[in-house]
Design an enzyme around this catalytic site. Structure first.
Site, PDB file in Angstrom:
ATOM      1  N   LYS A   7       0.824  -1.218   0.000  1.00 55.47           N
ATOM      2  CA  LYS A   7       0.000   0.000   0.000  1.00 55.47           C
ATOM      3  C   LYS A   7       0.858   1.268   0.000  1.00 55.47           C
ATOM      4  CE  LYS A   7      -2.088  -1.181   3.834  1.00 55.47           C
ATOM      5  NZ  LYS A   7      -1.347  -2.440   4.093  1.00 55.47           N
ATOM      6  N   ARG A  33      11.215  -0.970  10.884  1.00 51.95           N
ATOM      7  CA  ARG A  33      10.196  -0.640  11.882  1.00 51.95           C
ATOM      8  C   ARG A  33      10.226  -1.634  13.040  1.00 51.95           C
ATOM      9  NH1 ARG A  33       4.725   0.139   8.455  1.00 51.95           N
ATOM     10  NH2 ARG A  33       3.950  -1.046  10.232  1.00 51.95           N
TER      11      ARG A  33
HETATM   12  P1  ADP Z   1       2.131  -1.918   3.187  1.00 55.50           P
HETATM   13  O1  ADP Z   1       2.108  -0.408   3.213  1.00 55.50           O
HETATM   14  O2  ADP Z   1       0.925  -2.498   2.477  1.00 55.50           O
HETATM   15  O3  ADP Z   1       2.338  -2.527   4.531  1.00 55.50           O
HETATM   16  P2  ADP Z   1       4.694  -1.588   1.746  1.00 55.50           P
HETATM   17  O4  ADP Z   1       4.325  -0.748   0.578  1.00 55.50           O
HETATM   18  O5  ADP Z   1       5.424  -0.935   2.835  1.00 55.50           O
HETATM   19  O6  ADP Z   1       3.380  -2.364   2.290  1.00 55.50           O
HETATM   20  O7  ADP Z   1       5.510  -2.840   1.178  1.00 55.50           O
HETATM   21  C1  ADP Z   1       6.037  -3.845   2.059  1.00 55.50           C
HETATM   22  C2  ADP Z   1       7.403  -4.273   1.571  1.00 55.50           C
HETATM   23  O8  ADP Z   1       7.270  -5.015   0.347  1.00 55.50           O
HETATM   24  C3  ADP Z   1       8.337  -3.113   1.252  1.00 55.50           C
HETATM   25  O9  ADP Z   1       9.649  -3.464   1.663  1.00 55.50           O
HETATM   26  C4  ADP Z   1       8.250  -2.961  -0.270  1.00 55.50           C
HETATM   27  O10 ADP Z   1       9.468  -2.473  -0.828  1.00 55.50           O
HETATM   28  C5  ADP Z   1       7.964  -4.374  -0.725  1.00 55.50           C
HETATM   29  N1  ADP Z   1       7.041  -4.420  -1.885  1.00 55.50           N
HETATM   30  C6  ADP Z   1       5.958  -3.637  -2.111  1.00 55.50           C
HETATM   31  N2  ADP Z   1       5.332  -3.985  -3.254  1.00 55.50           N
HETATM   32  C7  ADP Z   1       6.032  -5.027  -3.774  1.00 55.50           C
HETATM   33  C8  ADP Z   1       5.890  -5.835  -4.966  1.00 55.50           C
HETATM   34  N3  ADP Z   1       4.886  -5.624  -5.827  1.00 55.50           N
HETATM   35  N4  ADP Z   1       6.789  -6.807  -5.168  1.00 55.50           N
HETATM   36  C9  ADP Z   1       7.809  -7.016  -4.283  1.00 55.50           C
HETATM   37  N5  ADP Z   1       8.003  -6.298  -3.154  1.00 55.50           N
HETATM   38  C10 ADP Z   1       7.124  -5.309  -2.901  1.00 55.50           C
HETATM   39  P1  ADP Z   2       0.980  -2.021   7.761  1.00 57.46           P
HETATM   40  O1  ADP Z   2       0.370  -1.477   6.518  1.00 57.46           O
HETATM   41  O2  ADP Z   2       2.338  -2.572   7.540  1.00 57.46           O
HETATM   42  O3  ADP Z   2       0.095  -2.925   8.520  1.00 57.46           O
HETATM   43  P2  ADP Z   2       0.652   0.592   9.102  1.00 57.46           P
HETATM   44  O4  ADP Z   2       1.819   1.484   9.022  1.00 57.46           O
HETATM   45  O5  ADP Z   2      -0.535   0.903   8.278  1.00 57.46           O
HETATM   46  O6  ADP Z   2       1.199  -0.872   8.844  1.00 57.46           O
HETATM   47  O7  ADP Z   2       0.161   0.478  10.609  1.00 57.46           O
HETATM   48  C1  ADP Z   2       1.039   0.210  11.681  1.00 57.46           C
HETATM   49  C2  ADP Z   2       0.259   0.085  12.981  1.00 57.46           C
HETATM   50  O8  ADP Z   2      -0.381   1.342  13.270  1.00 57.46           O
HETATM   51  C3  ADP Z   2      -0.872  -0.932  12.964  1.00 57.46           C
HETATM   52  O9  ADP Z   2      -0.431  -2.235  13.256  1.00 57.46           O
HETATM   53  C4  ADP Z   2      -1.800  -0.368  14.060  1.00 57.46           C
HETATM   54  O10 ADP Z   2      -1.295  -0.654  15.359  1.00 57.46           O
HETATM   55  C5  ADP Z   2      -1.659   1.135  13.856  1.00 57.46           C
HETATM   56  N1  ADP Z   2      -2.690   1.647  12.916  1.00 57.46           N
HETATM   57  C6  ADP Z   2      -2.473   2.241  11.711  1.00 57.46           C
HETATM   58  N2  ADP Z   2      -3.626   2.583  11.127  1.00 57.46           N
HETATM   59  C7  ADP Z   2      -4.622   2.190  11.973  1.00 57.46           C
HETATM   60  C8  ADP Z   2      -6.035   2.242  11.926  1.00 57.46           C
HETATM   61  N3  ADP Z   2      -6.701   2.755  10.889  1.00 57.46           N
HETATM   62  N4  ADP Z   2      -6.728   1.724  12.996  1.00 57.46           N
HETATM   63  C9  ADP Z   2      -6.087   1.210  14.059  1.00 57.46           C
HETATM   64  N5  ADP Z   2      -4.761   1.126  14.153  1.00 57.46           N
HETATM   65  C10 ADP Z   2      -4.022   1.603  13.128  1.00 57.46           C
END
Ligand code: ADP
Ligand code: ADP
Ligand code: ZN
Length: 215
Positions: free
Chosen positions: A13, A160
């Protein structure tokens, strides 16, 4: 363009958001980033959020909703926004509907990024983020050309606290029970689009942009 990126932790995302907000010239609203910023600044909200984040649990709805409502009223959201990581529960989605109708706008589309569950943990655990500009990399799938420095700004990269295998697994479980129901919620509204997130980053970007432009 008013849109939401849905998908489990590690789906891509944040990565996709970087490209989409450039394409549509809209702000990227990531509730995770907002909590991490609050945490860094040592605000009361940041301190409260931390106890949940480090356990892989959701921050209580009322804290999140108030923060997002405030953000959406900002002038820079007048022509649209991209929400990343919000809503994450049906209560948050319902609260968002109320906020948007108060402002007098509606969502154009919700993009669900689908990823093979086996890839998710690998993606999140290998994630590295730039301390300076927030750019996201992956040690194997999207490494920075400058090694442990950001290829865009030479800032140092960090992992993180909640990107450990254990916490990521917990977050995926929480996603399945709390957030997955939103797929149905937005499908019923007729605004859901599903995108194959297993593809390479640039292919996923092209697909999402195409889907958003179909509107
Ligand atoms: P989210 O916000 O949904 O948690 P991220 O955008 O931070 O996910 O992506 C998670 C990890 O996967 C990052 O290290 C990113 O560089 C990698 N990543 C994201 N999209 C892809 C993809 N299409 N193929 C391979 N790796 C990806
Ligand atoms: P990822 O996409 O890798 O799951 P985020 O950066 O979106 O991680 O979120 C990290 C953490 O922040 C979540 O595990 C949760 O604890 C908190 N968080 C983020 N967005 C929300 C939300 N909309 N509601 C509740 N908790 C949230
Ligand atoms: Zn950087």
């Amino acid at each position: 363009m008013r849109t939401i990126l849905l998908g489990p932790p590690g789906a891509g995302k944040g990565t996709q958001a970087e490209t989409i907000v450039r394409e549509f010239n809209i702000p990227h609203i990531s509730t995770g980033d907002m909590f991490r910023y609050n945490l860094k600044q040592g605000t009361e909200l940041g301190v409260k959020a931390k106890e949940y984040m480090n356990k892989g649990l959701l921050v209580p709805d009322e804290l999140v909703v108030a923060m997002v409502e405030d953000r959406l009223k900002n002038e820079d959201c007048a022509n649209g926004f991209l929400l990343d990581g919000f809503p994450r529960t049906v209560i948050q989605a319902e609260a968002l509907d109320v906020v948007l109708s108060k402002i007098g706008v509606h969502l154009n589309k919700v993009v669900n990024i689908e990823v093979n569950p086996e890839l998710l943990v690998k993606r999140a655990v290998g994630r590295r983020i730039c301390k300076e500009c927030g750019a996201t990399f992956h040690v194997d799938f999207n490494p920075s050309s400058k090694g442990s420095e950001c290829e865009k700004c030479s800032g140092s990269l960090y992992q993180r606290d909640d990107d450990t295998e254990e916490t990521v697994s917990k977050r995926i479980q929480v996603y399945t029970s709390e957030t997955q129901p939103l797929i149905d919620y937005y499908d019923k509204k007729g605004i859901l689009a599903v995108v194959d997130g297993d593809q390479p980053i640039n292919i996923v970007s092209e697909t999402i942009i195409k889907v958003l432009k179909e509107d």
